[in-house]
Design a protein around this motif. Structure first.
Motif, PDB file in Angstrom:
ATOM      1  N   GLY A  43       0.809  -1.204   0.000  1.00  0.00           N
ATOM      2  CA  GLY A  43       0.000   0.000   0.000  1.00  0.00           C
ATOM      3  C   GLY A  43       0.843   1.255   0.000  1.00  0.00           C
ATOM      4  N   ASP A  44       1.969   1.221   0.714  1.00  0.00           N
ATOM      5  CA  ASP A  44       2.863   2.376   0.764  1.00  0.00           C
ATOM      6  C   ASP A  44       3.495   2.621  -0.604  1.00  0.00           C
ATOM      7  N   VAL A  45       3.915   1.525  -1.271  1.00  0.00           N
ATOM      8  CA  VAL A  45       4.504   1.666  -2.607  1.00  0.00           C
ATOM      9  C   VAL A  45       3.481   2.248  -3.582  1.00  0.00           C
ATOM     10  N   ALA A  46       2.242   1.730  -3.516  1.00  0.00           N
ATOM     11  CA  ALA A  46       1.207   2.237  -4.418  1.00  0.00           C
ATOM     12  C   ALA A  46       0.890   3.698  -4.139  1.00  0.00           C
ATOM     13  N   ALA A  47       0.835   4.055  -2.854  1.00  0.00           N
ATOM     14  CA  ALA A  47       0.529   5.441  -2.499  1.00  0.00           C
ATOM     15  C   ALA A  47       1.616   6.384  -2.988  1.00  0.00           C
ATOM     16  N   ARG A  48       2.862   5.932  -2.969  1.00  0.00           N
ATOM     17  CA  ARG A  48       3.950   6.788  -3.436  1.00  0.00           C
ATOM     18  C   ARG A  48       4.017   6.846  -4.962  1.00  0.00           C
ATOM     19  N   ALA A  49       3.545   5.807  -5.634  1.00  0.00           N
ATOM     20  CA  ALA A  49       3.627   5.777  -7.094  1.00  0.00           C
ATOM     21  C   ALA A  49       2.531   6.600  -7.746  1.00  0.00           C
ATOM     22  N   VAL A  50       1.383   6.725  -7.095  1.00  0.00           N
ATOM     23  CA  VAL A  50       0.246   7.401  -7.718  1.00  0.00           C
ATOM     24  C   VAL A  50       0.535   8.872  -8.024  1.00  0.00           C
ATOM     25  N   PRO A  51       1.046   9.676  -7.076  1.00  0.00           N
ATOM     26  CA  PRO A  51       1.262  11.098  -7.388  1.00  0.00           C
ATOM     27  C   PRO A  51       2.191  11.349  -8.575  1.00  0.00           C
ATOM     28  N   PRO A  52       3.379  10.689  -8.657  1.00  0.00           N
ATOM     29  CA  PRO A  52       4.210  10.964  -9.836  1.00  0.00           C
ATOM     30  C   PRO A  52       3.581  10.494 -11.136  1.00  0.00           C
ATOM     31  N   VAL A  53       2.855   9.378 -11.106  1.00  0.00           N
ATOM     32  CA  VAL A  53       2.195   8.908 -12.324  1.00  0.00           C
ATOM     33  C   VAL A  53       1.140   9.910 -12.782  1.00  0.00           C
TER      34      VAL A  53
ATOM     35  N   ALA B 110      12.765  19.547 -17.010  1.00  0.00           N
ATOM     36  CA  ALA B 110      12.808  20.020 -15.625  1.00  0.00           C
ATOM     37  C   ALA B 110      11.640  19.461 -14.826  1.00  0.00           C
ATOM     38  N   PHE B 111      10.462  19.418 -15.421  1.00  0.00           N
ATOM     39  CA  PHE B 111       9.288  18.894 -14.719  1.00  0.00           C
ATOM     40  C   PHE B 111       9.480  17.424 -14.358  1.00  0.00           C
ATOM     41  N   CYS B 112       9.879  16.617 -15.327  1.00  0.00           N
ATOM     42  CA  CYS B 112      10.081  15.188 -15.063  1.00  0.00           C
ATOM     43  C   CYS B 112      11.172  14.964 -14.029  1.00  0.00           C
ATOM     44  N   LEU B 113      12.217  15.759 -14.090  1.00  0.00           N
ATOM     45  CA  LEU B 113      13.310  15.618 -13.117  1.00  0.00           C
ATOM     46  C   LEU B 113      12.811  15.901 -11.704  1.00  0.00           C
ATOM     47  N   ILE B 114      12.037  16.953 -11.535  1.00  0.00           N
ATOM     48  CA  ILE B 114      11.531  17.305 -10.206  1.00  0.00           C
ATOM     49  C   ILE B 114      10.565  16.240  -9.691  1.00  0.00           C
ATOM     50  N   VAL B 115       9.686  15.764 -10.563  1.00  0.00           N
ATOM     51  CA  VAL B 115       8.700  14.759 -10.146  1.00  0.00           C
ATOM     52  C   VAL B 115       9.397  13.482  -9.675  1.00  0.00           C
ATOM     53  N   VAL B 116      10.346  13.000 -10.455  1.00  0.00           N
ATOM     54  CA  VAL B 116      11.029  11.757 -10.097  1.00  0.00           C
ATOM     55  C   VAL B 116      11.925  11.965  -8.879  1.00  0.00           C
ATOM     56  N   ALA B 117      12.556  13.133  -8.763  1.00  0.00           N
ATOM     57  CA  ALA B 117      13.397  13.397  -7.596  1.00  0.00           C
ATOM     58  C   ALA B 117      12.580  13.397  -6.315  1.00  0.00           C
ATOM     59  N   ARG B 118      11.405  14.000  -6.357  1.00  0.00           N
ATOM     60  CA  ARG B 118      10.545  14.008  -5.161  1.00  0.00           C
ATOM     61  C   ARG B 118      10.076  12.611  -4.804  1.00  0.00           C
ATOM     62  N   ALA B 119       9.875  11.774  -5.800  1.00  0.00           N
ATOM     63  CA  ALA B 119       9.375  10.426  -5.540  1.00  0.00           C
ATOM     64  C   ALA B 119      10.469   9.466  -5.088  1.00  0.00           C
ATOM     65  N   VAL B 120      11.689   9.650  -5.581  1.00  0.00           N
ATOM     66  CA  VAL B 120      12.749   8.665  -5.328  1.00  0.00           C
ATOM     67  C   VAL B 120      13.805   9.195  -4.365  1.00  0.00           C
ATOM     68  N   LEU B 121      14.309  10.388  -4.618  1.00  0.00           N
ATOM     69  CA  LEU B 121      15.387  10.925  -3.770  1.00  0.00           C
ATOM     70  C   LEU B 121      14.871  11.571  -2.499  1.00  0.00           C
ATOM     71  N   PHE B 122      13.710  12.208  -2.573  1.00  0.00           N
ATOM     72  CA  PHE B 122      13.183  12.924  -1.406  1.00  0.00           C
ATOM     73  C   PHE B 122      11.759  12.465  -1.089  1.00  0.00           C
ATOM     74  N   PRO B 123      11.567  11.176  -0.826  1.00  0.00           N
ATOM     75  CA  PRO B 123      10.208  10.712  -0.532  1.00  0.00           C
ATOM     76  C   PRO B 123       9.746  11.196   0.821  1.00  0.00           C
ATOM     77  N   GLY B 124       8.446  11.269   0.992  1.00  0.00           N
ATOM     78  CA  GLY B 124       7.882  11.655   2.276  1.00  0.00           C
ATOM     79  C   GLY B 124       8.071  10.550   3.293  1.00  0.00           C
ATOM     80  N   PRO B 125       7.667  10.778   4.541  1.00  0.00           N
ATOM     81  CA  PRO B 125       7.818   9.764   5.579  1.00  0.00           C
ATOM     82  C   PRO B 125       7.018   8.521   5.241  1.00  0.00           C
ATOM     83  N   ALA B 126       7.649   7.374   5.422  1.00  0.00           N
ATOM     84  CA  ALA B 126       6.993   6.108   5.112  1.00  0.00           C
ATOM     85  C   ALA B 126       5.878   5.822   6.107  1.00  0.00           C
ATOM     86  N   ARG B 127       4.819   5.207   5.607  1.00  0.00           N
ATOM     87  CA  ARG B 127       3.736   4.823   6.483  1.00  0.00           C
ATOM     88  C   ARG B 127       4.150   3.602   7.292  1.00  0.00           C
ATOM     89  N   ARG B 128       4.003   3.689   8.602  1.00  0.00           N
ATOM     90  CA  ARG B 128       4.414   2.592   9.454  1.00  0.00           C
ATOM     91  C   ARG B 128       3.393   1.456   9.401  1.00  0.00           C
TER      92      ARG B 128
END
Length: 273
Positions: free
Chosen positions: A34-44, A227-245
């Motif tokens: 569920g955490d992986v899916a939640a993180r994948a939806v916004p960049p997609v 630039a848009f694609c770079l920012i989107v992927v960077a936020r998803a992979v390099l700077f992800p939000g806090p993981a759901r416990r």
């Protein structure tokens, strides 16, 4: 009266510890998925929105760019043999075979040097994301190449947008981002890396326009797309939000344990711990 039977500790009668462990493991696995899916939806969704914007803007520009052909003819009149050679080199910095090879080599080197997959995956996904948006929209827009003699062989895609430029942004600036994240204490190194990384897409853009492969609006949108694609992927992979416990054992999914509440099967803390 018959004496009341004692229930086994930690839950309902007859419930084995192995069954509880299996249920908790299943809940943890569902939580990770569920955490992986939640993180994948916004960049997609963001990339899909960028694809729609690229298509819509491309059709608008193609229908209303009456003055651009004249600008391209003026640029073609100032060509010189020396500039032809320099722009050939500048354009080749983002040729598709080079970008594919450079991305693969950079990903392998980053994996070996850093010992993890986050940075290589980020770089590969950034380059792939812009390519996906480009390929999904370029033929739908169908903009013709500038009406001037072209110095390169035209690929089967249309003029809008410039895939060379968007790929250059994602690869060179993406690599610069990875490098400077690990050299942030060295201000001079960071500055030099970003000067080079920012200059390469601009060189590619100027070269593609000079060589008659794209209009100015094509390369401008290519810069924005990269630039848009770079920012989107960077936020998803390099700077992800806090993981759901994952939920604690014995706590139903989606419901947090109350502060101070005891969890079935959990051992009490030792005195002095």
């Amino acid at each position: 009266m018959r004496p009341e039977r004692a229930r086994p500790p930690g839950g309902s009668a007859g419930r084995s510890p192995g069954r509880n462990a299996g249920r908790n493991a299943g809940r943890s696995a569902r939580g990770v998925l569920g955490d992986v899916a939640a993180r994948a939806v916004p960049p997609v969704l963001a990339l899909a929105a960028m694809g729609g914007a690229t298509f819509g803007m491309g059709r608008l520009v193609a229908a209303s760019s009456a003055g651009e052909p004249a600008v391209m003819r003026d640029i073609a009149q100032v060509r010189t043999p020396r500039l032809n050679e320099l722009t050939d080199l500048g354009s080749s910095l983002s040729d598709t075979p080079y970008i594919v090879a450079l991305t693969a080599v950079a990903a392998v080197v980053l994996r070996l040097v850093l010992g993890r997959w986050r940075e290589p995956v980020f770089l590969a996904l950034a380059v792939w994301a812009q390519s996906l948006v480009f390929l999904a929209t370029t033929n739908l827009v169908g903009r013709t190449r500038p009406p001037v003699p072209r110095l390169d062989e035209a690929p089967p895609t249309s003029s809008w947008p410039s895939g060379h430029v968007s790929a250059a942004v994602c690869f060179y600036c993406g690599l610069a981002l990875v490098i400077t994240l690990h050299t942030r204490r060295h201000a001079l190194v960071t500055a030099l890396v970003w000067v080079v990384a920012a200059a390469v897409p601009l060189v590619v853009a100027v070269s593609r326009v000079y060589r008659g492969m794209h209009f100015i609006t094509d390369v401008t949108w290519g810069l924005l797309l990269g630039a848009f694609c770079l920012i989107v992927v960077a936020r998803a992979v390099l700077f992800p939000g806090p993981a759901r416990r994952a939920p604690a054992p014995g706590v139903p999914p989606g419901r947090a344990a109350a502060p101070g509440a005891s969890v079935p099967g959990a051992s009490a803390p030792e005195p002095g711990a």
